[in-house]
Enzyme design. Structure first.
Site, PDB file in Angstrom:
ATOM      1  N   LYS A 119     -31.869 -36.097  41.731  1.00  0.00           N
ATOM      2  CA  LYS A 119     -31.568 -35.030  40.766  1.00  0.00           C
ATOM      3  C   LYS A 119     -31.595 -33.661  41.421  1.00  0.00           C
ATOM      4  O   LYS A 119     -30.841 -32.774  41.024  1.00  0.00           O
ATOM      5  CB  LYS A 119     -32.517 -35.088  39.565  1.00  0.00           C
ATOM      6  CG  LYS A 119     -32.208 -36.273  38.669  1.00  0.00           C
ATOM      7  CD  LYS A 119     -32.609 -36.087  37.224  1.00  0.00           C
ATOM      8  CE  LYS A 119     -32.123 -37.293  36.418  1.00  0.00           C
ATOM      9  NZ  LYS A 119     -32.680 -37.400  35.097  1.00  0.00           N
ATOM     10  N   LYS A 201     -25.846 -46.457  39.973  1.00  0.00           N
ATOM     11  CA  LYS A 201     -26.125 -46.930  38.610  1.00  0.00           C
ATOM     12  C   LYS A 201     -25.296 -46.166  37.571  1.00  0.00           C
ATOM     13  O   LYS A 201     -24.955 -44.999  37.777  1.00  0.00           O
ATOM     14  CB  LYS A 201     -27.627 -46.859  38.287  1.00  0.00           C
ATOM     15  CG  LYS A 201     -28.139 -45.493  37.935  1.00  0.00           C
ATOM     16  CD  LYS A 201     -29.438 -45.577  37.112  1.00  0.00           C
ATOM     17  CE  LYS A 201     -29.786 -44.184  36.614  1.00  0.00           C
ATOM     18  NZ  LYS A 201     -30.692 -44.111  35.520  1.00  0.00           N
ATOM     19  N   LYS A 204     -25.794 -41.666  32.109  1.00  0.00           N
ATOM     20  CA  LYS A 204     -25.181 -40.888  31.034  1.00  0.00           C
ATOM     21  C   LYS A 204     -24.907 -39.453  31.443  1.00  0.00           C
ATOM     22  O   LYS A 204     -24.123 -38.769  30.806  1.00  0.00           O
ATOM     23  CB  LYS A 204     -26.032 -40.940  29.769  1.00  0.00           C
ATOM     24  CG  LYS A 204     -27.444 -40.401  29.890  1.00  0.00           C
ATOM     25  CD  LYS A 204     -28.103 -40.395  28.505  1.00  0.00           C
ATOM     26  CE  LYS A 204     -29.406 -41.141  28.461  1.00  0.00           C
ATOM     27  NZ  LYS A 204     -30.501 -40.472  29.166  1.00  0.00           N
TER      28      LYS A 204
HETATM   29  P1  ATP Z   1     -29.837 -39.549  33.128  1.00  0.00           P
HETATM   30  O1  ATP Z   1     -28.459 -39.823  33.625  1.00  0.00           O
HETATM   31  O2  ATP Z   1     -29.922 -38.394  32.167  1.00  0.00           O
HETATM   32  O3  ATP Z   1     -30.873 -39.524  34.186  1.00  0.00           O
HETATM   33  P2  ATP Z   1     -30.031 -42.278  32.396  1.00  0.00           P
HETATM   34  O4  ATP Z   1     -28.719 -42.723  31.875  1.00  0.00           O
HETATM   35  O5  ATP Z   1     -30.406 -42.690  33.755  1.00  0.00           O
HETATM   36  O6  ATP Z   1     -30.193 -40.740  32.206  1.00  0.00           O
HETATM   37  P3  ATP Z   1     -32.596 -42.495  31.083  1.00  0.00           P
HETATM   38  O7  ATP Z   1     -32.812 -41.737  29.840  1.00  0.00           O
HETATM   39  O8  ATP Z   1     -33.162 -41.906  32.314  1.00  0.00           O
HETATM   40  O9  ATP Z   1     -31.077 -42.796  31.328  1.00  0.00           O
HETATM   41  O10 ATP Z   1     -33.115 -43.979  30.926  1.00  0.00           O
HETATM   42  C1  ATP Z   1     -33.387 -44.644  29.728  1.00  0.00           C
HETATM   43  C2  ATP Z   1     -33.652 -46.097  29.975  1.00  0.00           C
HETATM   44  O11 ATP Z   1     -32.440 -46.757  30.316  1.00  0.00           O
HETATM   45  C3  ATP Z   1     -34.615 -46.386  31.129  1.00  0.00           C
HETATM   46  O12 ATP Z   1     -35.427 -47.476  30.797  1.00  0.00           O
HETATM   47  C4  ATP Z   1     -33.705 -46.726  32.255  1.00  0.00           C
HETATM   48  O13 ATP Z   1     -34.336 -47.549  33.209  1.00  0.00           O
HETATM   49  C5  ATP Z   1     -32.595 -47.454  31.533  1.00  0.00           C
HETATM   50  N1  ATP Z   1     -31.337 -47.344  32.263  1.00  0.00           N
HETATM   51  C6  ATP Z   1     -30.689 -46.205  32.576  1.00  0.00           C
HETATM   52  N2  ATP Z   1     -29.549 -46.467  33.228  1.00  0.00           N
HETATM   53  C7  ATP Z   1     -29.482 -47.813  33.347  1.00  0.00           C
HETATM   54  C8  ATP Z   1     -28.535 -48.703  33.942  1.00  0.00           C
HETATM   55  N3  ATP Z   1     -27.453 -48.247  34.532  1.00  0.00           N
HETATM   56  N4  ATP Z   1     -28.764 -50.022  33.881  1.00  0.00           N
HETATM   57  C9  ATP Z   1     -29.868 -50.498  33.258  1.00  0.00           C
HETATM   58  N5  ATP Z   1     -30.792 -49.709  32.696  1.00  0.00           N
HETATM   59  C10 ATP Z   1     -30.619 -48.393  32.729  1.00  0.00           C
END
Ligand code: ATP
Ligand code: LTN
Length: 339
Positions: A119, A201, A204
């Site tokens: 980040k 990964k 969002k």
């Molecule tokens: P950001 O992009 O804002 O960092 P993010 O999409 O990674 O957000 P988080 O809010 O950080 O999402 O994560 C919420 C939950 O979703 C966590 O338990 C995280 O491990 C899970 N998660 C996020 N992205 C994935 C993915 N690509 N596959 C499986 N689980 C995910």
């Protein structure tokens, strides 16, 4: 009697940041798993708004998304009668414990965090102290509730590890204050990859909307995104998790497997000999079929602001009650006057 039974259940805590539209990755890696746990555990799920401001947010959007996230939790099948649902900033104990635990966490430990490195590279103009101490706030979220298990996606396991380290360090100094929590990974779907760069990964906050499927996307947009997912030029549907060249196909096979309750190997067998086009269409249909009922429920819930408000208000009250027990203990142990 009933109360006794609830007290014996193990406790679960988890949450998602309202930092963007929830993706298929968030759903399959986290929220879907929570739904299956709610009968067997005492569950607390939060909308982690304090965490989101480690990256700049538009205030009106953050407010809107926090409520949308609550509606989505419920639409995905989280039952507010069985679980505590609350907004992190409504319970000041989180920020209070985070301050204390900041004083028991080392700079070196935080510097090793992959999410911080990622980040800060992505937001080089805003490497703030909150981003650095993000894992300490997350540890506080978990430890405040004497949590047994934390169901998260794979990317969060490093944060669970540091949470355990902080708790063990604190306990070694002051006695058994915190329960040492464990991370709980889903068997499949723990890491859904980007549709455009399948070695990263699905996230969002990815600036390229074609890389993720939002639970809020139009159904034809979802189809289009899947059909234009990056694959390879080999043209063979085979699951080879260790072959980077196959990352795109592996990812689509995994997605198909989780949404149909199968395994990537079996899906590959079913589609062997087919072209990528046919396979992608089938994945698109299966994903849309998964999202459709959730969206219908979501559309109904999001209109009912009074209902959502009542849920987060109740949640704030119960979470506050639970968290105060731990916070008081911590304050006492470190030498603050409590009563
Ligand atoms: P950001 O992009 O804002 O960092 P993010 O999409 O990674 O957000 P988080 O809010 O950080 O999402 O994560 C919420 C939950 O979703 C966590 O338990 C995280 O491990 C899970 N998660 C996020 N992205 C994935 C993915 N690509 N596959 C499986 N689980 C995910
Ligand atoms: N960092 C988490 C969100 C989060 C969380 C938590 C998850 C904040 N606090 C406590 C589980 C338990 C993420 O998913 N990015």
């Amino acid at each position: 009697m009933e109360q006794n039974v609830t007290e014996q259940k193990k406790r679960i805590f988890s949450g998602v940041q309202p930092s963007g539209n929830i993706t298929l990755g968030n759903y399959l890696g986290a929220i879907k798993n929570w739904v299956s746990l709610q009968d067997d555990y005492e569950c607390i799920f939060a909308m982690m708004d304090l965490h989101t401001i480690t990256v700049r947010q538009t205030p009106a959007e953050l407010r809107k998304r926090t409520l949308e996230l609550l509606a989505l939790y419920i639409a995905c099948g989280i039952d507010p009668e069985k679980c505590t649902l609350f907004i992190q900033s409504h319970n000041s104990a989180h920020a209070e414990l985070a301050w204390v635990l900041n004083c028991y966490t080392y700079m070196g430990e935080l510097q090793r965090m992959t999410q911080f490195k990622d980040k800060s590279a992505r937001h080089a103009d805003n490497i703030n102290a909150g981003l650095f101490t993000y894992p300490v706030l997350m540890a506080s979220d978990i430890l405040l509730y004497q949590t047994d298990l934390v169901p998260v996606g794979k990317d969060q396991m490093q944060h669970i590890e540091i949470c355990r380290d902080i708790a063990q360090r604190f306990n070694a100094l002051y006695g058994d204050v915190f329960k040492i929590p464990e991370g709980l990974l889903v068997k499949s779907g723990a890491k859904i990859m980007s549709l455009q760069e399948p070695t990263k990964k699905m996230s969002k906050s990815d600036p390229n909307p074609k890389s993720f499927i939002s639970m809020m996307d139009d159904f034809n947009v979802i189809s289009k995104k899947i059909k234009s997912a990056v694959t390879d030029s080999e043209g063979i549907i085979e699951y080879r998790p260790d072959d980077e060249n196959k990352a795109g196909i592996n990812n689509l096979l995994s997605i198909m497997a989780v949404v149909t309750g199968s395994t990537p190997e079996d899906v590959a067998k079913n589609f062997s000999g087919e072209g990528y086009g046919t396979f992608k269409s089938a994945v698109a249909d299966a994903v849309v079929d998964t999202i459709r009922p959730i969206r219908e429920e979501y559309d109904r819930l999001i209109k009912d602001k009074a209902y959502l408000q009542q849920i987060y208000k109740n949640g704030a009250e119960s979470s506050h009650r639970l968290a105060q027990r731990t916070l008081k203990k911590v304050y006492k142990k470190v030498g603050f006057i409590v009563d």
